[in-house]
Design a protein around this motif. Structure first.
Motif, PDB file in Angstrom:
ATOM      1  N   PRO A 251       0.946   5.774 -14.885  1.00 37.92           N
ATOM      2  CA  PRO A 251       1.269   7.193 -14.666  1.00 37.92           C
ATOM      3  C   PRO A 251       0.046   8.099 -14.832  1.00 37.92           C
ATOM      4  O   PRO A 251      -0.080   9.117 -14.139  1.00 37.92           O
ATOM      5  N   PHE A 252      -0.846   7.715 -15.767  1.00 44.88           N
ATOM      6  CA  PHE A 252      -2.072   8.496 -15.975  1.00 44.88           C
ATOM      7  C   PHE A 252      -2.946   8.465 -14.723  1.00 44.88           C
ATOM      8  O   PHE A 252      -3.466   9.504 -14.285  1.00 44.88           O
ATOM      9  N   LEU A 253      -3.104   7.287 -14.127  1.00 42.82           N
ATOM     10  CA  LEU A 253      -3.886   7.170 -12.896  1.00 42.82           C
ATOM     11  C   LEU A 253      -3.234   7.960 -11.761  1.00 42.82           C
ATOM     12  O   LEU A 253      -3.922   8.578 -10.936  1.00 42.82           O
ATOM     13  N   ARG A 254      -1.897   7.955 -11.738  1.00 40.04           N
ATOM     14  CA  ARG A 254      -1.183   8.690 -10.704  1.00 40.04           C
ATOM     15  C   ARG A 254      -1.378  10.199 -10.867  1.00 40.04           C
ATOM     16  O   ARG A 254      -1.564  10.918  -9.883  1.00 40.04           O
ATOM     17  N   ARG A 255      -1.348  10.667 -12.114  1.00 41.49           N
ATOM     18  CA  ARG A 255      -1.556  12.099 -12.369  1.00 41.49           C
ATOM     19  C   ARG A 255      -2.964  12.531 -11.970  1.00 41.49           C
ATOM     20  O   ARG A 255      -3.178  13.652 -11.505  1.00 41.49           O
ATOM     21  N   LEU A 256      -3.920  11.636 -12.169  1.00 43.20           N
ATOM     22  CA  LEU A 256      -5.304  11.950 -11.773  1.00 43.20           C
ATOM     23  C   LEU A 256      -5.518  11.796 -10.271  1.00 43.20           C
ATOM     24  O   LEU A 256      -6.612  12.073  -9.772  1.00 43.20           O
ATOM     25  N   LYS A 257      -4.452  11.345  -9.576  1.00 41.89           N
ATOM     26  CA  LYS A 257      -4.512  11.111  -8.121  1.00 41.89           C
ATOM     27  C   LYS A 257      -5.562  10.058  -7.766  1.00 41.89           C
ATOM     28  O   LYS A 257      -6.269  10.158  -6.765  1.00 41.89           O
ATOM     29  N   PHE A 258      -5.664   9.041  -8.641  1.00 42.29           N
ATOM     30  CA  PHE A 258      -6.576   7.929  -8.387  1.00 42.29           C
ATOM     31  C   PHE A 258      -5.849   6.895  -7.534  1.00 42.29           C
ATOM     32  O   PHE A 258      -5.543   5.787  -7.968  1.00 42.29           O
ATOM     33  N   GLY A 259      -5.538   7.268  -6.304  1.00 39.29           N
ATOM     34  CA  GLY A 259      -4.812   6.397  -5.405  1.00 39.29           C
ATOM     35  C   GLY A 259      -5.727   5.660  -4.449  1.00 39.29           C
ATOM     36  O   GLY A 259      -6.808   6.139  -4.099  1.00 39.29           O
ATOM     37  N   GLN A 260      -5.267   4.500  -4.004  1.00 36.74           N
ATOM     38  CA  GLN A 260      -6.037   3.667  -3.080  1.00 36.74           C
ATOM     39  C   GLN A 260      -6.055   4.277  -1.688  1.00 36.74           C
ATOM     40  O   GLN A 260      -5.032   4.710  -1.172  1.00 36.74           O
ATOM     41  N   SER A 261      -7.237   4.313  -1.076  1.00 35.25           N
ATOM     42  CA  SER A 261      -7.367   4.699   0.330  1.00 35.25           C
ATOM     43  C   SER A 261      -7.368   3.425   1.163  1.00 35.25           C
ATOM     44  O   SER A 261      -8.063   2.468   0.829  1.00 35.25           O
ATOM     45  N   ILE A 262      -6.591   3.407   2.220  1.00 34.57           N
ATOM     46  CA  ILE A 262      -6.445   2.210   3.037  1.00 34.57           C
ATOM     47  C   ILE A 262      -7.308   2.319   4.291  1.00 34.57           C
ATOM     48  O   ILE A 262      -7.332   3.359   4.963  1.00 34.57           O
ATOM     49  N   ARG A 263      -8.012   1.227   4.605  1.00 37.49           N
ATOM     50  CA  ARG A 263      -8.858   1.200   5.801  1.00 37.49           C
ATOM     51  C   ARG A 263      -8.007   1.384   7.056  1.00 37.49           C
ATOM     52  O   ARG A 263      -6.970   0.745   7.220  1.00 37.49           O
ATOM     53  N   GLU A 264      -8.452   2.255   7.935  1.00 30.57           N
ATOM     54  CA  GLU A 264      -7.721   2.481   9.183  1.00 30.57           C
ATOM     55  C   GLU A 264      -7.741   1.248  10.077  1.00 30.57           C
ATOM     56  O   GLU A 264      -6.805   1.005  10.836  1.00 30.57           O
ATOM     57  N   GLU A 265      -8.813   0.445   9.969  1.00 29.37           N
ATOM     58  CA  GLU A 265      -8.920  -0.747  10.814  1.00 29.37           C
ATOM     59  C   GLU A 265      -8.138  -1.922  10.245  1.00 29.37           C
ATOM     60  O   GLU A 265      -8.065  -2.985  10.862  1.00 29.37           O
ATOM     61  N   GLY A 266      -7.560  -1.764   9.048  1.00 25.90           N
ATOM     62  CA  GLY A 266      -6.772  -2.823   8.444  1.00 25.90           C
ATOM     63  C   GLY A 266      -5.387  -2.911   9.065  1.00 25.90           C
ATOM     64  O   GLY A 266      -5.030  -2.128   9.950  1.00 25.90           O
ATOM     65  N   PRO A 267      -4.585  -3.893   8.618  1.00 29.05           N
ATOM     66  CA  PRO A 267      -3.221  -4.032   9.135  1.00 29.05           C
ATOM     67  C   PRO A 267      -2.434  -2.732   8.976  1.00 29.05           C
ATOM     68  O   PRO A 267      -2.502  -2.081   7.932  1.00 29.05           O
ATOM     69  N   LYS A 268      -1.711  -2.331  10.006  1.00 34.60           N
ATOM     70  CA  LYS A 268      -0.963  -1.075   9.979  1.00 34.60           C
ATOM     71  C   LYS A 268       0.065  -1.043   8.860  1.00 34.60           C
ATOM     72  O   LYS A 268       0.377   0.020   8.325  1.00 34.60           O
ATOM     73  N   SER A 269       0.601  -2.231   8.502  1.00 30.69           N
ATOM     74  CA  SER A 269       1.613  -2.287   7.454  1.00 30.69           C
ATOM     75  C   SER A 269       1.070  -1.855   6.099  1.00 30.69           C
ATOM     76  O   SER A 269       1.838  -1.512   5.186  1.00 30.69           O
TER      77      SER A 269
END
Length: 324
Positions: A26-44
């Motif tokens: 929850p602490f990481l979520r509050r800091l908005k430390f979210g994963q960025s996904i590569r656009e060239e990766g699988p769409k799923s």
């Protein structure tokens, strides 16, 4: 009786991770430390965007607490143990810096390849300097035999290659929910057995501490993942298993026990080489786990299959060293 220490080390490490996760996620979520996904990766994978990353800090904390607190109660802590902690935390810190740059810039780019490579080399060089100064062997053991080949200073080159190569190979494997956590648990479990067989109980404790930590992490990282370990975890695990291989003098067995990591890396090398030379791709996407995604396999099926392959490689590695 030293057997209870193995169970206790794994249990302590497991519960440290399990207890920390509901606090850290929850602490990481509050800091908005979210994963960025590569656009060239699988769409799923786009739906995974924003999932908290840098969960590797929980793995590092569990390993450090268990190794420093539990191990001394059962076995003398050697210089090798401190070297393992140095490499693990060093590569983890490098990965943490990489992850921080990614989340702050909100894109799937962190340190440049050159910056990361220099950091990996520096840590590996310090490891070798202390390793040699401490009187550890610079001979290369031939698995399944009593033979060794003395390499001298050239052993340093081998160590640099092992640490940098292993950290990158393990990092490539971290692409699906639970994939790396499971394969790492299996690989470190194999080295725990081999270190125990050698009487290197402190290294065995370190290995099972890693097993407990990644299994605890897997509780929250199994599909659908609530947290990713990020480079903080993957670089640390890659560097750690290479260091374990060096300290147990089972360097060549790393290719066998870490067979899944090797295959994932080879799939990338083959893909890049094929495209550059012929303009054609061998796989639909690399690393290899993405190929199976695009073929139509479910994420869980891929992960379980890779775990099974990893288990076979681990058993083969133990067989070669112990029974051949």
């Amino acid at each position: 009786m030293r057997e209870p220490m193995i169970i206790m080390a794994m249990a302590v490490s497991f519960f440290v991770t399990v207890i920390l996760s509901p606090l850290v996620i929850p602490f990481l979520r509050r800091l908005k430390f979210g994963q960025s996904i590569r656009e060239e990766g699988p769409k799923s994978h786009q739906k995974k965007s924003g999932t908290p990353t840098m969960g590797g800090i929980m793995i590092l904390a569990a390993i450090a607490v268990t190794t420093v607190w539990v191990a001394p109660h059962f076995t003398p802590v050697s210089t090798g143990t401190y070297l393992l902690l140095f490499v693990t935390i060093g590569y983890g810190a490098l990965g943490l810096l990489d992850d921080l740059i990614k989340v702050v810039m909100k894109r799937n780019l962190g340190l440049t390849s050159r910056q990361k490579f220099i950091g990996q080399l520096v840590i590996a060089a310090v490891f070798f300097a202390v390793y040699r100064q401490s009187g550890f062997s610079t001979a290369l053991h031939i698995p399944g035999t009593d033979r060794s080949v003395e390499l001298g200073v050239a052993y340093g080159v081998l160590l640099l290659f092992m640490l940098v190569g292993s950290s990158n190979a393990v990092n490539l494997t971290d692409g699906l929910d639970g994939l790396l956590a499971g394969t790492a648990a299996i690989a470190f479990g194999a080295y725990a057995v081999l270190a125990w067989n050698q009487g290197q109980y402190d290294i065995a404790v370190f290995c099972v501490a890693v097993v407990g930590a990644v299994l605890g992490f897997l509780v929250f990282n199994a599909h659908p993942a609530k947290v990713f370990m990020g480079d903080t975890g993957s670089l640390a695990l890659g560097g750690a298993i290479a260091a374990v291989a060096a300290l147990t003098k089972l360097e060549l067995l790393l290719v066998v026990i870490g067979g899944v990591f090797v295959i994932e890396t080879l799939s990338v090398i083959i893909q890049v080489a094929s495209f550059k030379m012929t303009g054609k791709r061998v796989f639909r996407m690399s690393p290899l786990h993405h190929h199976y995604e695009l073929v139509g396999w479910s994420e869980w099926r891929i992960v379980v299959t890779f775990w099974a392959v990893g288990l076979l490689f681990a058993m083969l590695g133990i067989y070669i060293e112990v029974w051949m």
